[in-house]
Scaffold this motif. Structure first.
Motif, PDB file in Angstrom:
ATOM      1  N   ALA A   1     -52.502  14.322   1.541  1.00  0.00           N
ATOM      2  CA  ALA A   1     -52.103  14.373   0.129  1.00  0.00           C
ATOM      3  C   ALA A   1     -50.606  14.111  -0.028  1.00  0.00           C
ATOM      4  N   PHE A   2     -49.788  14.727   0.814  1.00  0.00           N
ATOM      5  CA  PHE A   2     -48.344  14.538   0.698  1.00  0.00           C
ATOM      6  C   PHE A   2     -47.987  13.077   0.934  1.00  0.00           C
ATOM      7  N   GLN A   3     -48.581  12.470   1.950  1.00  0.00           N
ATOM      8  CA  GLN A   3     -48.302  11.060   2.219  1.00  0.00           C
ATOM      9  C   GLN A   3     -48.725  10.176   1.045  1.00  0.00           C
ATOM     10  N   ALA A   4     -49.860  10.479   0.432  1.00  0.00           N
ATOM     11  CA  ALA A   4     -50.318   9.693  -0.714  1.00  0.00           C
ATOM     12  C   ALA A   4     -49.386   9.870  -1.914  1.00  0.00           C
ATOM     13  N   LEU A   5     -48.956  11.097  -2.168  1.00  0.00           N
ATOM     14  CA  LEU A   5     -48.030  11.355  -3.274  1.00  0.00           C
ATOM     15  C   LEU A   5     -46.680  10.698  -3.018  1.00  0.00           C
ATOM     16  N   ASP A   6     -46.208  10.778  -1.787  1.00  0.00           N
ATOM     17  CA  ASP A   6     -44.934  10.159  -1.413  1.00  0.00           C
ATOM     18  C   ASP A   6     -45.003   8.644  -1.593  1.00  0.00           C
ATOM     19  N   ALA A   7     -46.111   8.041  -1.192  1.00  0.00           N
ATOM     20  CA  ALA A   7     -46.268   6.593  -1.355  1.00  0.00           C
ATOM     21  C   ALA A   7     -46.313   6.221  -2.838  1.00  0.00           C
ATOM     22  N   ALA A   8     -46.973   7.038  -3.635  1.00  0.00           N
ATOM     23  CA  ALA A   8     -47.099   6.746  -5.065  1.00  0.00           C
ATOM     24  C   ALA A   8     -45.765   6.851  -5.794  1.00  0.00           C
ATOM     25  N   ILE A   9     -44.913   7.773  -5.373  1.00  0.00           N
ATOM     26  CA  ILE A   9     -43.635   7.956  -6.073  1.00  0.00           C
ATOM     27  C   ILE A   9     -42.621   6.871  -5.690  1.00  0.00           C
ATOM     28  N   MET A  10     -42.874   6.168  -4.615  1.00  0.00           N
ATOM     29  CA  MET A  10     -41.980   5.092  -4.187  1.00  0.00           C
ATOM     30  C   MET A  10     -42.332   3.829  -4.982  1.00  0.00           C
ATOM     31  N   ASN A  11     -42.067   3.871  -6.270  1.00  0.00           N
ATOM     32  CA  ASN A  11     -42.396   2.755  -7.149  1.00  0.00           C
ATOM     33  C   ASN A  11     -41.177   2.376  -7.979  1.00  0.00           C
ATOM     34  N   PRO A  12     -41.167   1.164  -8.534  1.00  0.00           N
ATOM     35  CA  PRO A  12     -39.993   0.707  -9.285  1.00  0.00           C
ATOM     36  C   PRO A  12     -39.630   1.592 -10.479  1.00  0.00           C
ATOM     37  N   LEU A  13     -40.619   2.156 -11.151  1.00  0.00           N
ATOM     38  CA  LEU A  13     -40.303   2.992 -12.310  1.00  0.00           C
ATOM     39  C   LEU A  13     -39.493   4.207 -11.888  1.00  0.00           C
ATOM     40  N   PHE A  14     -39.971   4.941 -10.873  1.00  0.00           N
ATOM     41  CA  PHE A  14     -39.233   6.124 -10.459  1.00  0.00           C
ATOM     42  C   PHE A  14     -37.924   5.757  -9.768  1.00  0.00           C
ATOM     43  N   LEU A  15     -37.985   4.872  -8.786  1.00  0.00           N
ATOM     44  CA  LEU A  15     -36.779   4.548  -8.016  1.00  0.00           C
ATOM     45  C   LEU A  15     -35.739   3.809  -8.850  1.00  0.00           C
ATOM     46  N   GLY A  16     -36.184   2.879  -9.687  1.00  0.00           N
ATOM     47  CA  GLY A  16     -35.243   2.068 -10.443  1.00  0.00           C
ATOM     48  C   GLY A  16     -34.780   2.686 -11.737  1.00  0.00           C
ATOM     49  N   VAL A  17     -35.716   3.208 -12.490  1.00  0.00           N
ATOM     50  CA  VAL A  17     -35.370   3.718 -13.823  1.00  0.00           C
ATOM     51  C   VAL A  17     -34.894   5.157 -13.750  1.00  0.00           C
ATOM     52  N   GLU A  18     -35.695   6.011 -13.134  1.00  0.00           N
ATOM     53  CA  GLU A  18     -35.355   7.432 -13.143  1.00  0.00           C
ATOM     54  C   GLU A  18     -34.274   7.759 -12.120  1.00  0.00           C
ATOM     55  N   PHE A  19     -34.537   7.532 -10.852  1.00  0.00           N
ATOM     56  CA  PHE A  19     -33.614   7.991  -9.814  1.00  0.00           C
ATOM     57  C   PHE A  19     -32.284   7.237  -9.867  1.00  0.00           C
ATOM     58  N   THR A  20     -32.307   5.931  -9.709  1.00  0.00           N
ATOM     59  CA  THR A  20     -31.076   5.139  -9.704  1.00  0.00           C
ATOM     60  C   THR A  20     -30.554   4.911 -11.116  1.00  0.00           C
ATOM     61  N   GLY A  21     -31.467   4.623 -12.040  1.00  0.00           N
ATOM     62  CA  GLY A  21     -31.058   4.357 -13.411  1.00  0.00           C
ATOM     63  C   GLY A  21     -30.310   5.508 -14.041  1.00  0.00           C
ATOM     64  N   SER A  22     -30.762   6.719 -13.782  1.00  0.00           N
ATOM     65  CA  SER A  22     -30.076   7.895 -14.330  1.00  0.00           C
ATOM     66  C   SER A  22     -28.630   7.947 -13.865  1.00  0.00           C
ATOM     67  N   LEU A  23     -28.440   7.772 -12.580  1.00  0.00           N
ATOM     68  CA  LEU A  23     -27.087   7.827 -12.023  1.00  0.00           C
ATOM     69  C   LEU A  23     -26.193   6.763 -12.661  1.00  0.00           C
ATOM     70  N   LEU A  24     -26.689   5.538 -12.740  1.00  0.00           N
ATOM     71  CA  LEU A  24     -25.896   4.453 -13.321  1.00  0.00           C
ATOM     72  C   LEU A  24     -25.637   4.675 -14.811  1.00  0.00           C
ATOM     73  N   LEU A  25     -26.641   5.159 -15.524  1.00  0.00           N
ATOM     74  CA  LEU A  25     -26.466   5.392 -16.959  1.00  0.00           C
ATOM     75  C   LEU A  25     -25.499   6.536 -17.243  1.00  0.00           C
ATOM     76  N   ILE A  26     -25.541   7.589 -16.431  1.00  0.00           N
ATOM     77  CA  ILE A  26     -24.584   8.685 -16.614  1.00  0.00           C
ATOM     78  C   ILE A  26     -23.170   8.175 -16.370  1.00  0.00           C
TER      79      ILE A  26
END
Length: 178
Positions: free
Chosen positions: A57-82
């Motif tokens: 389950a953890f591996q499946a959840l980890d793979a699912a969260i490694m997506n452009p929406l989370f990595l680009g918009v939320e994780f990195t995008g937040s930092l750049l926007l702040i």
């Protein structure tokens, strides 16, 4: 005849500044929600399952969260926007807004440091397990994650992103009051 200003109207004199601050607040809130959800629901839920289920389950959840929406918009995008919101507000002379934007940036940077220094290396260790087949393999794989350490530091990064989110929300209030 005069009309009272609409309390929901955002300032129109600086739409880029306002829009950037609003987007920074929204994306940071989303990231804070993800980390908080992992601390309050996902990890406690996985905590009570057997090792095979946990690792799978953890591996499946980890793979699912490694997506452009989370990595680009939320994780990195937040930092750049702040950071962009802070830069755009430097010339405004609004010291209170700058203070809260600085707090938000510092808190978000703490969450990034925790992610890159603790959670992501532990995730990578579990990602490296590809051929577990027996109970002993899954027990060893689960131990690689160091569940207690992962969860503790995830909770700290959730608190850091919640601090950033709250600071950004207050920055919006101050920005609106000008």
């Amino acid at each position: 005849m005069t009309t009272a200003p609409n309390a929901l109207d955002l300032p129109t004199r600086h739409p880029i500044r306002t829009g950037t601050l609003l987007l920074a607040t929204m994306t940071t809130g989303l990231t804070a929600g993800v980390y908080t959800d992992w601390s309050n629901t996902i990890m406690p839920g996985l905590g009570g399952v057997d090792d095979r289920t946990f690792v799978t389950a953890f591996q499946a959840l980890d793979a699912a969260i490694m997506n452009p929406l989370f990595l680009g918009v939320e994780f990195t995008g937040s930092l750049l926007l702040i950071a962009l919101a802070l830069v755009l507000h430097v010339r405004s002379g609004r010291r209170a807004t700058l203070v809260w934007l600085s707090v938000a940036l510092a808190a978000y940077l703490v969450s990034v440091a925790i992610t890159m220094g603790v959670n992501e290396p532990l995730n990578q260790q579990l990602r490296s397990v590809a051929d577990a087949s027996g109970d002993a393999d899954f027990t060893a794989a689960r131990a690689l994650l160091d569940e207690a350490r992962w969860t503790t530091w995830n909770t700290v990064r959730a608190l850091a992103t919640l601090t950033a989110f709250g600071s950004l929300a207050w920055s919006l209030v101050i920005h609106r009051r000008r």
